[in-house]
Design an enzyme around this catalytic site. Structure first.
Site, mmCIF file in Angstrom:
data_model
loop_
_atom_site.group_PDB
_atom_site.id
_atom_site.type_symbol
_atom_site.label_atom_id
_atom_site.label_comp_id
_atom_site.label_asym_id
_atom_site.label_seq_id
_atom_site.Cartn_x
_atom_site.Cartn_y
_atom_site.Cartn_z
ATOM 1 N N LYS A 129 7.450 4.079 2.592
ATOM 2 C CA LYS A 129 7.683 4.172 1.152
ATOM 3 C C LYS A 129 7.699 5.656 0.764
ATOM 4 C CE LYS A 129 4.698 0.110 0.918
ATOM 5 N NZ LYS A 129 3.408 -0.435 0.483
ATOM 6 N N GLU A 187 2.947 -3.803 -6.367
ATOM 7 C CA GLU A 187 2.549 -2.475 -5.879
ATOM 8 C C GLU A 187 1.602 -1.749 -6.836
ATOM 9 O OE1 GLU A 187 2.566 -0.018 -3.851
ATOM 10 O OE2 GLU A 187 3.869 -0.668 -2.221
ATOM 11 N N ASP A 188 0.744 -0.889 -6.261
ATOM 12 C CA ASP A 188 -0.132 -0.064 -7.100
ATOM 13 C C ASP A 188 0.217 1.422 -7.011
ATOM 14 O OD1 ASP A 188 -1.051 0.249 -4.394
ATOM 15 O OD2 ASP A 188 -2.846 1.195 -5.216
ATOM 16 N N LYS A 215 -1.798 7.833 -1.900
ATOM 17 C CA LYS A 215 -1.690 6.371 -1.941
ATOM 18 C C LYS A 215 -0.297 5.889 -1.536
ATOM 19 C CE LYS A 215 -5.348 5.180 -5.157
ATOM 20 N NZ LYS A 215 -5.671 4.648 -6.492
ATOM 21 N N SER A 251 3.102 -3.225 3.859
ATOM 22 C CA SER A 251 2.106 -2.153 3.811
ATOM 23 C C SER A 251 2.488 -0.969 4.682
ATOM 24 C CB SER A 251 0.750 -2.696 4.263
ATOM 25 O OG SER A 251 -0.208 -1.672 4.370
ATOM 26 N N ALA A 252 2.071 0.209 4.252
ATOM 27 C CA ALA A 252 2.274 1.411 5.060
ATOM 28 C C ALA A 252 1.178 1.540 6.106
ATOM 29 C CB ALA A 252 2.280 2.634 4.155
ATOM 30 N N THR A 291 -8.997 -0.730 -0.363
ATOM 31 C CA THR A 291 -9.319 0.141 0.760
ATOM 32 C C THR A 291 -9.006 1.604 0.451
ATOM 33 O OG1 THR A 291 -7.296 -0.772 1.619
ATOM 34 C CG2 THR A 291 -9.313 -1.407 2.732
ATOM 35 N N ASP A 340 1.966 -5.390 -1.577
ATOM 36 C CA ASP A 340 1.348 -4.220 -0.981
ATOM 37 C C ASP A 340 -0.089 -4.637 -0.652
ATOM 38 O OD1 ASP A 340 0.784 -1.431 -0.419
ATOM 39 O OD2 ASP A 340 -0.235 -1.385 -2.352
ATOM 40 N N LEU A 341 -0.714 -3.940 0.277
ATOM 41 C CA LEU A 341 -2.086 -4.316 0.662
ATOM 42 C C LEU A 341 -3.133 -3.451 -0.056
ATOM 43 C CD1 LEU A 341 -4.082 -5.913 2.414
ATOM 44 C CD2 LEU A 341 -3.682 -4.246 4.231
ATOM 45 N N ASP A 342 -3.190 -2.178 0.325
ATOM 46 C CA ASP A 342 -4.222 -1.299 -0.231
ATOM 47 C C ASP A 342 -4.009 -1.071 -1.726
ATOM 48 O OD1 ASP A 342 -5.316 -1.007 2.267
ATOM 49 O OD2 ASP A 342 -4.204 0.808 2.733
HETATM 50 P P1 B16 Z 1 -3.166 3.674 7.996
HETATM 51 P P2 B16 Z 1 -0.481 0.395 1.517
HETATM 52 C C1 B16 Z 1 -1.219 2.678 2.758
HETATM 53 O O1 B16 Z 1 -1.344 1.301 2.560
HETATM 54 C C2 B16 Z 1 -2.316 3.428 2.018
HETATM 55 O O2 B16 Z 1 -2.143 3.292 0.615
HETATM 56 C C3 B16 Z 1 -2.273 4.885 2.382
HETATM 57 O O3 B16 Z 1 -3.312 5.580 1.710
HETATM 58 C C4 B16 Z 1 -2.418 5.035 3.909
HETATM 59 O O4 B16 Z 1 -2.353 6.399 4.293
HETATM 60 C C5 B16 Z 1 -1.309 4.245 4.581
HETATM 61 O O5 B16 Z 1 -1.376 2.894 4.179
HETATM 62 C C6 B16 Z 1 -1.405 4.323 6.103
HETATM 63 O O6 B16 Z 1 -2.526 3.625 6.532
HETATM 64 O O7 B16 Z 1 -3.660 5.062 8.198
HETATM 65 O O8 B16 Z 1 -4.262 2.635 7.908
HETATM 66 O O9 B16 Z 1 -2.091 3.282 8.965
HETATM 67 O O10 B16 Z 1 -0.905 0.810 0.139
HETATM 68 O O11 B16 Z 1 0.992 0.635 1.807
HETATM 69 O O12 B16 Z 1 -0.930 -1.012 1.881
HETATM 70 MG MG MG Z 2 -1.080 0.446 -2.229
#
Ligand code: B16
Ligand code: MG
Length: 218
Positions: free
Chosen positions: A146, A170-171, A44, A115-116, A16, A8-10
């Site tokens: 997810k 994952e977090d 998240k 990542s999402a 972030t 996972d990224l964030d």
């Molecule tokens: P964006 P991850 C997710 O990243 C974030 O945790 C989530 O808070 C955010 O809304 C989502 O990505 C969408 O991100 O608006 O930049 O497309 O944790 O899956 O890496």
């Molecule tokens: Mg995350």
């Protein structure tokens, strides 16, 4: 043996989450909906569009927004978020992560980002981590975010790895659910309270060690 690592990224590679929080909080205030870090936990790992829905549901009045208006609000949040992450650099990589990436790479195991975030490729570039990742799955590559397993299965399919031989890190609660639904080995970074379903859990990224993960992987 482990055939692929999917990160996972964030919240795992870099934090972030704090910037997402600030951008959503500012947008919420414009709509007359205020919230704190506690509520932010529910955002998240959740997609941009679903995050907005959760914020709107938190406000008790029905704002009666059209799909166009919702899309404009998402775009506004993203513009603000992009401004906030403008200055991120390799010093924003979370503790212990680069050592782990080096160890996985040295073991010859391919790595992907799952990542999402549609901003994932730009963030990986700013962190100068491109050299470690053979593939990036962002929200643009999947139809279901997810906790659906698709984010992770798309990465595994890219490598031709069977899901049972993949490790995901994952977090977020939604992310652990996605990994378990995919049949992957789920490594959680964070509290027992939200990541209780992980196969192996640590409190913070600096405790993520390649040898310890390999030992627990079954
Ligand atoms: P964006 P991850 C997710 O990243 C974030 O945790 C989530 O808070 C955010 O809304 C989502 O990505 C969408 O991100 O608006 O930049 O497309 O944790 O899956 O890496
Ligand atoms: Mg995350």
């Amino acid at each position: 043996t482990i055939k692929a690592f999917i990160f996972d990224l964030d919240g795992v590679i870099t934090d972030t989450a704090e910037y997402h929080f600030q951008a959503w909080k500012a947008l919420g205030e414009e709509l007359g909906i205020s919230f704190g870090r506690d509520f932010n936990e529910q955002l998240k790992g959740v997609s941009r569009e679903e995050s907005l829905e959760r914020i709107l549901a938190l406000g008790d009045r029905d704002l009666g927004l059209s799909e166009e208006e919702k899309a404009a609000l998402c775009a506004k949040k993203n513009d603000h978020y992009k401004q906030l992450i403008e200055g991120i650099s390799p010093k924003d990589i979370l503790p212990g992560i680069e050592d782990l990436l080096k160890d996985v790479k040295a073991a010859g195991i391919p790595m992907a980002i799952g990542s999402a975030s549609r901003n994932a490729p730009a963030i990986i570039e700013k962190l100068e981590l491109n050299g470690y990742f053979d593939y990036i799955v962002d929200a643009g590559k999947v139809t279901k975010g997810k906790p659906d397993p698709e984010t992770f299965t798309v990465a595994a399919d890219h490598f031709g790895a069977d899901y049972g031989s993949c490790v995901g890190v994952e977090d977020a609660h939604a992310g652990i659910e996605a990994l378990k639904a995919a049949g992957m080995f789920a490594v959680g970074v964070g509290s027992e309270e939200s990541l209780g379903k992980a196969d192996y859990r640590v409190d913070s990224t600096e405790q993520l060690k390649f040898d310890a993960i390999v030992q627990r992987f079954v």
